[in-house]
Scaffold this active site. Structure first.
Site, PDB file in Angstrom:
ATOM      1  N   GLU A 115     -11.233  35.186   5.123  1.00  0.00           N
ATOM      2  CA  GLU A 115     -11.578  33.807   4.861  1.00  0.00           C
ATOM      3  C   GLU A 115     -12.880  33.599   5.542  1.00  0.00           C
ATOM      4  OE1 GLU A 115     -10.769  30.979   3.703  1.00  0.00           O
ATOM      5  OE2 GLU A 115      -8.767  31.738   2.924  1.00  0.00           O
TER       6      GLU A 115
HETATM    7  C1  FAD Z   1      -5.617  42.382   4.821  1.00  0.00           C
HETATM    8  C2  FAD Z   1      -6.875  41.636   4.056  1.00  0.00           C
HETATM    9  C3  FAD Z   1      -6.316  40.389   3.381  1.00  0.00           C
HETATM   10  C4  FAD Z   1      -6.996  39.830   2.377  1.00  0.00           C
HETATM   11  N1  FAD Z   1      -6.525  38.967   1.678  1.00  0.00           N
HETATM   12  C5  FAD Z   1      -7.315  38.606   0.809  1.00  0.00           C
HETATM   13  C6  FAD Z   1      -6.877  37.443  -0.519  1.00  0.00           C
HETATM   14  O1  FAD Z   1      -5.838  37.157  -0.329  1.00  0.00           O
HETATM   15  N2  FAD Z   1      -7.681  37.265  -1.462  1.00  0.00           N
HETATM   16  C7  FAD Z   1      -8.966  37.698  -1.517  1.00  0.00           C
HETATM   17  O2  FAD Z   1      -9.680  37.532  -2.724  1.00  0.00           O
HETATM   18  N3  FAD Z   1      -9.514  38.475  -0.733  1.00  0.00           N
HETATM   19  C8  FAD Z   1      -8.711  38.854   0.512  1.00  0.00           C
HETATM   20  N4  FAD Z   1      -9.323  39.754   1.469  1.00  0.00           N
HETATM   21  C9  FAD Z   1     -10.798  39.851   1.451  1.00  0.00           C
HETATM   22  C10 FAD Z   1     -11.480  39.504   2.556  1.00  0.00           C
HETATM   23  O3  FAD Z   1     -11.522  37.977   2.247  1.00  0.00           O
HETATM   24  C11 FAD Z   1     -12.820  40.352   2.553  1.00  0.00           C
HETATM   25  O4  FAD Z   1     -12.750  41.429   2.817  1.00  0.00           O
HETATM   26  C12 FAD Z   1     -13.937  39.477   3.288  1.00  0.00           C
HETATM   27  O5  FAD Z   1     -14.241  38.380   2.704  1.00  0.00           O
HETATM   28  C13 FAD Z   1     -15.144  40.417   3.408  1.00  0.00           C
HETATM   29  O6  FAD Z   1     -15.673  40.855   2.390  1.00  0.00           O
HETATM   30  P1  FAD Z   1     -15.999  42.316   2.275  1.00  0.00           P
HETATM   31  O7  FAD Z   1     -15.084  43.067   2.751  1.00  0.00           O
HETATM   32  O8  FAD Z   1     -16.450  42.708   0.885  1.00  0.00           O
HETATM   33  O9  FAD Z   1     -17.345  42.773   3.195  1.00  0.00           O
HETATM   34  P2  FAD Z   1     -19.018  42.335   3.000  1.00  0.00           P
HETATM   35  O10 FAD Z   1     -18.819  41.070   2.329  1.00  0.00           O
HETATM   36  O11 FAD Z   1     -19.346  43.613   2.517  1.00  0.00           O
HETATM   37  O12 FAD Z   1     -19.357  42.437   4.422  1.00  0.00           O
HETATM   38  C14 FAD Z   1     -19.562  43.556   5.296  1.00  0.00           C
HETATM   39  C15 FAD Z   1     -20.325  42.726   6.364  1.00  0.00           C
HETATM   40  O13 FAD Z   1     -21.487  42.416   6.329  1.00  0.00           O
HETATM   41  C16 FAD Z   1     -21.609  41.126   6.747  1.00  0.00           C
HETATM   42  N5  FAD Z   1     -22.405  40.240   5.641  1.00  0.00           N
HETATM   43  C17 FAD Z   1     -22.311  40.213   4.406  1.00  0.00           C
HETATM   44  N6  FAD Z   1     -23.207  39.418   3.962  1.00  0.00           N
HETATM   45  C18 FAD Z   1     -23.932  39.126   4.956  1.00  0.00           C
HETATM   46  C19 FAD Z   1     -25.236  38.124   4.974  1.00  0.00           C
HETATM   47  N7  FAD Z   1     -25.648  37.405   3.925  1.00  0.00           N
HETATM   48  N8  FAD Z   1     -25.806  38.035   6.055  1.00  0.00           N
HETATM   49  C20 FAD Z   1     -25.328  38.570   7.278  1.00  0.00           C
HETATM   50  N9  FAD Z   1     -24.309  39.400   7.307  1.00  0.00           N
HETATM   51  C21 FAD Z   1     -23.640  39.561   6.296  1.00  0.00           C
HETATM   52  C22 FAD Z   1     -20.255  40.415   6.902  1.00  0.00           C
HETATM   53  O14 FAD Z   1     -20.392  39.898   7.922  1.00  0.00           O
HETATM   54  C23 FAD Z   1     -19.466  41.941   7.324  1.00  0.00           C
HETATM   55  O15 FAD Z   1     -19.797  42.326   8.779  1.00  0.00           O
HETATM   56  C24 FAD Z   1      -8.314  40.295   2.413  1.00  0.00           C
HETATM   57  C25 FAD Z   1      -8.813  41.431   3.157  1.00  0.00           C
HETATM   58  C26 FAD Z   1      -7.938  41.903   4.063  1.00  0.00           C
HETATM   59  C27 FAD Z   1      -8.405  43.179   4.692  1.00  0.00           C
END
Ligand code: FAD
Length: 606
Positions: free
Chosen positions: A444
């Site tokens: 989220e």
């Molecule tokens: C158990 C679990 C349940 C989940 N459930 C759902 C679900 O039901 N539906 C769904 O769609 N998704 C779901 N997710 C996905 C989750 O919402 C994402 O993992 C999350 O939004 C982060 O995206 P990412 O993993 O791609 O990380 P990234 O977007 O790759 O981010 C990696 C890091 O970089 C930082 N970062 C990224 N962009 C920037 C920026 N512009 N400036 C500064 N810092 C930045 C982030 O803060 C983070 O620390 C779930 C994930 C898990 C692990």
């Protein structure tokens, strides 16, 4: 293992004594059923369900986890029966329209329910929790036919829903979504692509699963402006409402994860699955984020839930376990050693958990009232009211989600720490809380993204600091009448007043610097968010302390002990936790140079 008991005394204190929910419900349109007696009966019923049905499945659910075979997911023992009981109790439709079979109670009742359910068993709560996002989207953007097809079954809980946003290459940056939606020629779309990390993507609790999916039309512009939203049911629905053919969407795998192991987090493969567009073409992301504030506050509840559960787990242990003698002299002379709770450092850990849980609960209950007003705007077709309260909620949301989940995680670790080495051993259930809590700062929107949303969007771009000035004015108005008071209340009021002035000044300084150095927004946002959280929690602790002080002064039949302990917890917050804001202040004002100067190649010499 923590034995969850719903903290009903504190819940009633906040509802009735601090926030005057009875008056709030009385002036809310269509909340005539939310009478004080009804609200109390719901709280009691929910507490019993959570204590007796959900809490006992928390540890076993974690140990067993979910399993997958040929795309079918099996939840841990007892989950199916518990979910059936949840549906039979009408819990899913608590705050949804009567038109679709719900009870149409205010949205805030749902948040109260979510806290109890989530504290008892966060993994279980994920299944009905994701349905809420799905229902909100269908309700707000679906056609009449779509609403009639999906809402009644989602509201009853017979079907569940998901939110399918994340793909392997993107979670935060949804402009990179690749899933395709090709028109099939009959008004439907063929959805093809892979979504990962999908909570409740597949399971055995309900007969159908309604996926809300982000995908791109063939001619869509690049980036966030080219994303549309689709309903993709697991089973297609026949004209008479019965379940039809199996759609070509299937769970490819379960993610192996650190915590919330009883919640099925799935890789979902869409292979020309039949999809129905919802909302306008290329406006999918906007639609998806309509109820984002309430979804994110729902995740803030997770921080509160884990702080509460770790406190409930560690408090009895600290009273039973004995180690050495208290520094001020023997306390339990009849025993070989004094109980842990006599040691100041253990009290620090316990009181931190309590102060965070009760402070967070107050912050969330305040936001829940705003959510009620926002929903009332939607229900009455009053766009201006909807926007006004959505904006207000928009200011609180990143602070609640970012700060409370970070603090919930800290509390989960403190709960383990009170147990010493035993906290690290599975049978006590304390390490599970820490593992379960870890996800709350990630999904989220990560803490970093919440912090950017607060400082970059809400403060700098959208309001030029006005949202902070409005809130700090409320802080000042609350503190001012007590500035000259003696004792703890005077000290707390002066601290709130000082922090409000400081928060304004800090915001202005960051705004001025951001004009010259864009990197400062990203470099300072985490500290700005945590500073804001500590100060905002101070405001809500003063609010509680004022009520407790007043009740004590009036005497009466209410228990003196409860209000005294409330005031003492408030004092602890102001003396031991609020000062952390100073570190965040210093850090956020430092130049960005030390963060940005290092050459990428020099981050490691391995
Ligand atoms: C158990 C679990 C349940 C989940 N459930 C759902 C679900 O039901 N539906 C769904 O769609 N998704 C779901 N997710 C996905 C989750 O919402 C994402 O993992 C999350 O939004 C982060 O995206 P990412 O993993 O791609 O990380 P990234 O977007 O790759 O981010 C990696 C890091 O970089 C930082 N970062 C990224 N962009 C920037 C920026 N512009 N400036 C500064 N810092 C930045 C982030 O803060 C983070 O620390 C779930 C994930 C898990 C692990």
């Amino acid at each position: 293992m923590p034995q969850y008991k719903a903290p009903l005394r504190d819940v009633r204190f906040l509802l009735n004594e601090v926030f005057d929910y009875p008056a709030h419900y009385a002036q809310l349109p269509s909340a005539e059923d939310a009478t004080p007696d009804m609200v109390d009966a719901i709280l009691e019923g929910c507490a019993t369900f959570c204590e007796e049905v959900l809490a006992p499945l928390n540890l076993s659910g974690d140990q067993e986890g979910c399993t997958i075979a040929d795309g079918e997911v099996t939840t841990p023992k007892g989950f199916k029966e518990a979910y059936a009981e949840y549906v039979a109790g009408g819990w899913q439709g608590l705050s949804h329209p009567k038109e679709y079979g719900g009870q149409e109670l205010p949205m805030s009742m749902n948040l109260l329910k979510a806290e109890m359910m989530g504290t008892a068993n966060w993994s279980f709560t994920m299944y009905p929790g994701l349905s809420l996002g799905c229902m909100n989207t269908v309700f707000q953007f679906g056609s009449t036919e779509q609403k009639n097809t999906y809402m009644p079954k989602l509201v009853s809980g017979e079907w569940t829903g998901t939110m399918c946003l994340t793909e392997p290459q993107c979670g935060t940056d949804l402009g990179q979504v690749k899933t395709k939606a090709e028109p099939a020629g009959d008004g439907t779309y063929k959805i093809t692509g892979t979504k990962i990390f999908i909570s409740a993507g597949e399971h055995d609790l309900a007969e159908n699963i309604v996926h809300i999916v982000l995908a791109r039309l063939p001619d869509a512009p690049k980036g966030t402006r080219g994303i549309s939203l689709f309903i993709v049911p697991k089973f297609l629905i026949n004209a008479d409402g019965s379940l039809g053919a199996r759609n070509t969407v299937k769970a490819g795998a379960l993610e192996h994860k650190m915590g919330i192991r009883a919640s099925a987090t799935c890789v979902m493969n869409f292979d020309e699955a039949v999809g129905y567009m919802i909302a306008e073409p290329n406006k999918g992301l906007e639609a998806m984020f309509t109820f984002m504030n309430t979804a994110r506050i729902g995740t803030a509840v997770q921080g509160l839930a884990h702080a509460e559960l770790s406190y409930q787990g560690s408090l009895p242990y600290a009273k039973e376990r004995r180690s050495m003698r208290a520094l001020s002299g023997k306390k339990d002379a009849d025993h070989v050693a004094d109980a842990l709770i006599w040691h100041a450092d253990v009290r620090r850990m316990l009181l931190t958990q309590r102060a965070v849980a009760e402070g967070a609960r107050a912050m969330i209950y305040h936001a829940a009232k705003l959510a009620d007003m926002m929903v009332a705007g939607v229900a009455e077709g009053n766009q201006a009211q909807y926007e006004e309260y959505d904006d207000k909620l928009g200011f609180y949301t990143p602070i609640l989600k970012g700060f409370i989940t970070e603090m919930g995680l800290e509390c989960a670790n403190l709960g383990m720490q009170v147990f010493g080495g035993h906290g690290y051993i599975k049978e006590h259930g304390m390490e599970q809380i820490a593992r379960d809590a870890r996800i709350s700062t990630l999904y989220e929107g990560t803490t970093g993204i919440q912090a950017l949303d607060l400082l970059g969007r809400k403060v700098l771009l959208q309001t030029r600091g006005k949202c902070i000035f409005n809130f700090t004015n409320e802080m000042i108005a609350q503190a001012k009448p007590h500035l000259l008071s003696g004792g703890a209340i005077g000290t707390m009021a002066r601290a709130c007043f000082k922090r409000a002035m400081q928060w304004k000044a800090l915001t202005l300084r960051i705004m001025l610097r951001a004009n010259k150095d864009r990197d400062i927004v990203s470099a300072a946002c985490y500290d700005y968010l945590m500073y804001s959280g500590f100060v905002m929690m101070g405001h809500f602790w003063l609010k509680q302390a004022l009520v407790a002080q007043d009740k004590l002064a009036r005497g009466g039949k209410d228990s003196k002990e409860f209000y005294t302990a409330k005031l003492q917890t408030a004092e602890f917050y102001f003396e031991r936790l609020l000062p952390r804001a100073d570190g965040h202040k210093k850090s956020m004002l430092s130049p960005t140079r030390s963060v940005m100067q290092m050459d990428q190649e020099h981050f490691s010499f391995i």
